[in-house]
Write a protein that holds these residues in place. Structure first.
Motif, PDB file in Angstrom:
ATOM      1  N   ASP A  64      63.956  86.862  38.451  1.00 26.91           N
ATOM      2  CA  ASP A  64      65.828  85.461  38.167  1.00 26.91           C
ATOM      3  C   ASP A  64      65.265  84.343  38.637  1.00 26.91           C
ATOM      4  O   ASP A  64      66.277  83.404  38.726  1.00 26.91           O
ATOM      5  CB  ASP A  64      66.272  86.896  39.082  1.00 26.91           C
ATOM      6  CG  ASP A  64      66.675  87.982  38.128  1.00 26.91           C
ATOM      7  OD1 ASP A  64      66.220  87.905  36.464  1.00 26.91           O
ATOM      8  OD2 ASP A  64      66.493  88.544  38.604  1.00 26.91           O
ATOM      9  N   ALA A  95      63.564  81.474  37.806  1.00 26.85           N
ATOM     10  CA  ALA A  95      63.970  80.526  36.562  1.00 26.85           C
ATOM     11  C   ALA A  95      65.738  80.344  36.557  1.00 26.85           C
ATOM     12  O   ALA A  95      66.114  80.190  35.941  1.00 26.85           O
ATOM     13  CB  ALA A  95      64.237  81.590  35.690  1.00 26.85           C
ATOM     14  N   GLN A 109      69.657  78.223  37.251  1.00 23.45           N
ATOM     15  CA  GLN A 109      69.753  76.540  37.830  1.00 23.45           C
ATOM     16  C   GLN A 109      70.474  76.929  38.544  1.00 23.45           C
ATOM     17  O   GLN A 109      71.193  77.746  38.827  1.00 23.45           O
ATOM     18  CB  GLN A 109      69.537  76.871  35.568  1.00 23.45           C
ATOM     19  CG  GLN A 109      69.178  77.046  34.862  1.00 23.45           C
ATOM     20  CD  GLN A 109      68.082  75.887  35.031  1.00 23.45           C
ATOM     21  OE1 GLN A 109      67.520  75.288  35.015  1.00 23.45           O
ATOM     22  NE2 GLN A 109      66.438  76.591  34.748  1.00 23.45           N
ATOM     23  N   PRO A 110      70.629  75.705  39.347  1.00 24.13           N
ATOM     24  CA  PRO A 110      71.438  74.941  40.318  1.00 24.13           C
ATOM     25  C   PRO A 110      72.291  75.280  39.154  1.00 24.13           C
ATOM     26  O   PRO A 110      72.916  75.774  38.302  1.00 24.13           O
ATOM     27  CB  PRO A 110      71.256  73.503  39.963  1.00 24.13           C
ATOM     28  CG  PRO A 110      70.187  73.103  39.046  1.00 24.13           C
ATOM     29  CD  PRO A 110      69.711  73.785  38.413  1.00 24.13           C
ATOM     30  N   TYR A 111      73.542  75.726  40.215  1.00 23.66           N
ATOM     31  CA  TYR A 111      75.455  75.539  39.504  1.00 23.66           C
ATOM     32  C   TYR A 111      76.260  77.155  38.593  1.00 23.66           C
ATOM     33  O   TYR A 111      76.726  77.266  39.446  1.00 23.66           O
ATOM     34  CB  TYR A 111      75.521  74.229  38.660  1.00 23.66           C
ATOM     35  CG  TYR A 111      77.301  74.485  37.735  1.00 23.66           C
ATOM     36  CD1 TYR A 111      78.278  74.256  38.723  1.00 23.66           C
ATOM     37  CD2 TYR A 111      77.147  75.456  36.268  1.00 23.66           C
ATOM     38  CE1 TYR A 111      79.312  74.535  38.379  1.00 23.66           C
ATOM     39  CE2 TYR A 111      78.739  75.397  36.061  1.00 23.66           C
ATOM     40  CZ  TYR A 111      79.610  74.671  37.443  1.00 23.66           C
ATOM     41  OH  TYR A 111      80.879  74.945  35.769  1.00 23.66           O
ATOM     42  N   PHE A 112      75.130  77.301  38.585  1.00 23.96           N
ATOM     43  CA  PHE A 112      75.534  78.827  37.857  1.00 23.96           C
ATOM     44  C   PHE A 112      75.109  80.069  38.632  1.00 23.96           C
ATOM     45  O   PHE A 112      74.484  79.673  39.658  1.00 23.96           O
ATOM     46  CB  PHE A 112      74.087  79.101  36.474  1.00 23.96           C
ATOM     47  CG  PHE A 112      73.926  78.110  35.158  1.00 23.96           C
ATOM     48  CD1 PHE A 112      75.472  77.756  34.827  1.00 23.96           C
ATOM     49  CD2 PHE A 112      73.685  78.783  33.780  1.00 23.96           C
ATOM     50  CE1 PHE A 112      75.605  77.213  33.393  1.00 23.96           C
ATOM     51  CE2 PHE A 112      73.488  77.669  32.222  1.00 23.96           C
ATOM     52  CZ  PHE A 112      74.296  77.419  33.024  1.00 23.96           C
ATOM     53  N   TYR A 133      74.835  83.750  38.646  1.00 26.06           N
ATOM     54  CA  TYR A 133      74.692  84.521  37.925  1.00 26.06           C
ATOM     55  C   TYR A 133      74.345  85.625  37.854  1.00 26.06           C
ATOM     56  O   TYR A 133      74.188  86.464  39.716  1.00 26.06           O
ATOM     57  CB  TYR A 133      72.553  84.832  38.575  1.00 26.06           C
ATOM     58  CG  TYR A 133      72.066  83.233  38.182  1.00 26.06           C
ATOM     59  CD1 TYR A 133      71.185  83.212  35.962  1.00 26.06           C
ATOM     60  CD2 TYR A 133      71.774  82.348  37.742  1.00 26.06           C
ATOM     61  CE1 TYR A 133      70.770  82.832  35.789  1.00 26.06           C
ATOM     62  CE2 TYR A 133      71.096  81.582  37.290  1.00 26.06           C
ATOM     63  CZ  TYR A 133      70.806  81.328  36.922  1.00 26.06           C
ATOM     64  OH  TYR A 133      69.746  80.388  36.405  1.00 26.06           O
ATOM     65  N   PHE A 183      66.508  77.079  46.849  1.00 25.46           N
ATOM     66  CA  PHE A 183      66.089  77.326  45.864  1.00 25.46           C
ATOM     67  C   PHE A 183      65.968  78.997  45.848  1.00 25.46           C
ATOM     68  O   PHE A 183      64.603  79.256  45.536  1.00 25.46           O
ATOM     69  CB  PHE A 183      64.441  76.514  45.186  1.00 25.46           C
ATOM     70  CG  PHE A 183      64.736  75.571  44.615  1.00 25.46           C
ATOM     71  CD1 PHE A 183      64.640  75.506  43.393  1.00 25.46           C
ATOM     72  CD2 PHE A 183      64.714  73.999  45.722  1.00 25.46           C
ATOM     73  CE1 PHE A 183      65.257  73.758  42.871  1.00 25.46           C
ATOM     74  CE2 PHE A 183      65.245  72.971  45.314  1.00 25.46           C
ATOM     75  CZ  PHE A 183      65.033  72.900  43.919  1.00 25.46           C
ATOM     76  N   ARG A 191      76.026  68.244  37.622  1.00 31.92           N
ATOM     77  CA  ARG A 191      76.804  68.322  39.047  1.00 31.92           C
ATOM     78  C   ARG A 191      75.917  66.990  39.347  1.00 31.92           C
ATOM     79  O   ARG A 191      75.675  66.083  40.414  1.00 31.92           O
ATOM     80  CB  ARG A 191      76.566  69.197  39.716  1.00 31.92           C
ATOM     81  CG  ARG A 191      74.862  69.510  39.973  1.00 31.92           C
ATOM     82  CD  ARG A 191      75.248  70.618  40.366  1.00 31.92           C
ATOM     83  NE  ARG A 191      75.396  70.984  41.631  1.00 31.92           N
ATOM     84  CZ  ARG A 191      75.382  72.373  42.789  1.00 31.92           C
ATOM     85  NH1 ARG A 191      74.837  72.983  42.663  1.00 31.92           N
ATOM     86  NH2 ARG A 191      75.382  71.449  44.894  1.00 31.92           N
ATOM     87  N   ALA A 201      65.526  82.245  31.510  1.00 31.67           N
ATOM     88  CA  ALA A 201      64.859  84.420  31.660  1.00 31.67           C
ATOM     89  C   ALA A 201      65.341  84.671  33.368  1.00 31.67           C
ATOM     90  O   ALA A 201      65.861  84.396  33.859  1.00 31.67           O
ATOM     91  CB  ALA A 201      63.795  83.949  31.270  1.00 31.67           C
ATOM     92  N   GLY A 202      64.880  86.147  32.618  1.00 32.96           N
ATOM     93  CA  GLY A 202      64.766  87.019  34.225  1.00 32.96           C
ATOM     94  C   GLY A 202      64.113  88.078  33.923  1.00 32.96           C
ATOM     95  O   GLY A 202      63.808  88.595  33.065  1.00 32.96           O
TER      96      GLY A 202
END
Lengths: 153, 96
Positions: free
Chosen positions: A94, A97, A99-102, A104, A126, B12, B88-89
């Protein structure tokens, strides 16, 4: 902070309960200052080879979700997925993979019932860091999902 | 000029621009143009070896550059280049 409309709590849980595979989808809504309000979910096909333990959303479906958000004046806030018989804690996969901003949102499904819902975001190191998740009810009652999963309690 | 579609997670870093126009002959040139204007994009679009990271997909029109010439894929004038994050994850026991 992340707010989830109570009206989508049942569809969100229903979309992952009673499934033995990992389930996944998109979270749409609005961003107001530091707060994110999730008002809609869209289940996506899990395109992973090992769907029991992993999930993957195809680029085509991702682009469709971006377009859906644009056409409906919504913000793509993040991604949700389930961890069948595992805690709602991000795995290394997790994290890699992410991404920034999102946001989860991970749902822990134990014995085919949702036991916990937690939200995470990628920080500047990160790493996935937990963010407070609240359920927003139309009667202006806001409660932390983790601490008070039952609004009647 | 090619049009580049920026995905939500990277907006951003582009002052919230969802679409940008870039004058470039290849995907690598396109990324370098973007990074010149928006330096914070670099760590998300290029790894230490100057390659597109595995968790980013780039499509020129409808074609994945991994099926073409990777970063050297030609970007024609009026092409649409989509940057698509890999989504993914997996559950914790999938740890390598």
């Amino acid at each position: 902070m992340v707010y989830l409309y109570q009206s989508i709590l049942t569809p969100l849980k229903s979309s992952v309960e009673h499934e033995t595979d990992e389930c996944c989808g998109f979270l749409f809504g609005a961003e107001i200052g530091e707060n994110r309000i999730i008002s809609m979910i869209m289940k996506a096909e899990n395109d992973a080879l090992d769907r029991r333990r992993t999930f993957r959303i195809s680029p085509k479906n991702y682009l469709a979700a971006e377009n859906f958000a644009t056409w409906n004046n919504l913000q793509l806030i993040g991604i949700y997925h389930s961890h069948p018989n595992s805690p709602a804690v991000p795995s290394e996969l997790d994290r890699i993979a992410a991404q920034p901003y999102f946001s989860y949102v991970i749902l822990s499904v134990m014995n085919k019932k949702v036991e916990a819902i937690r939200s995470w975001h990628l920080n500047s190191q990160f790493q996935l860091e937990e963010e407070p998740l609240f359920v927003l009810n139309i009667n202006k009652d806001v409660y932390g999902y983790r601490n008070h999963p039952n609004p009647a309690a | 000029m090619a049009t580049v579609i920026i995905p939500t997670p990277l907006r951003r870093f582009t002052n919230n621009a969802a679409r940008l126009t870039v004058e470039a002959n290849s995907v690598l040139e396109m990324i370098q143009c973007l990074v010149k204007d928006f330096p914070d994009l670099k760590k998300h679009l290029l790894d230490a070896n100057g390659k597109v990271p595995s968790f980013i997909n780039i499509f020129v029109d409808d074609d994945d550059i991994r099926n073409l010439q990777q970063e050297q894929t030609v970007v024609k004038e009026n092409a649409t280049v989509s940057i698509v994050p890999a989504i993914a994850g997996g559950a914790p026991s999938t740890k390598a």
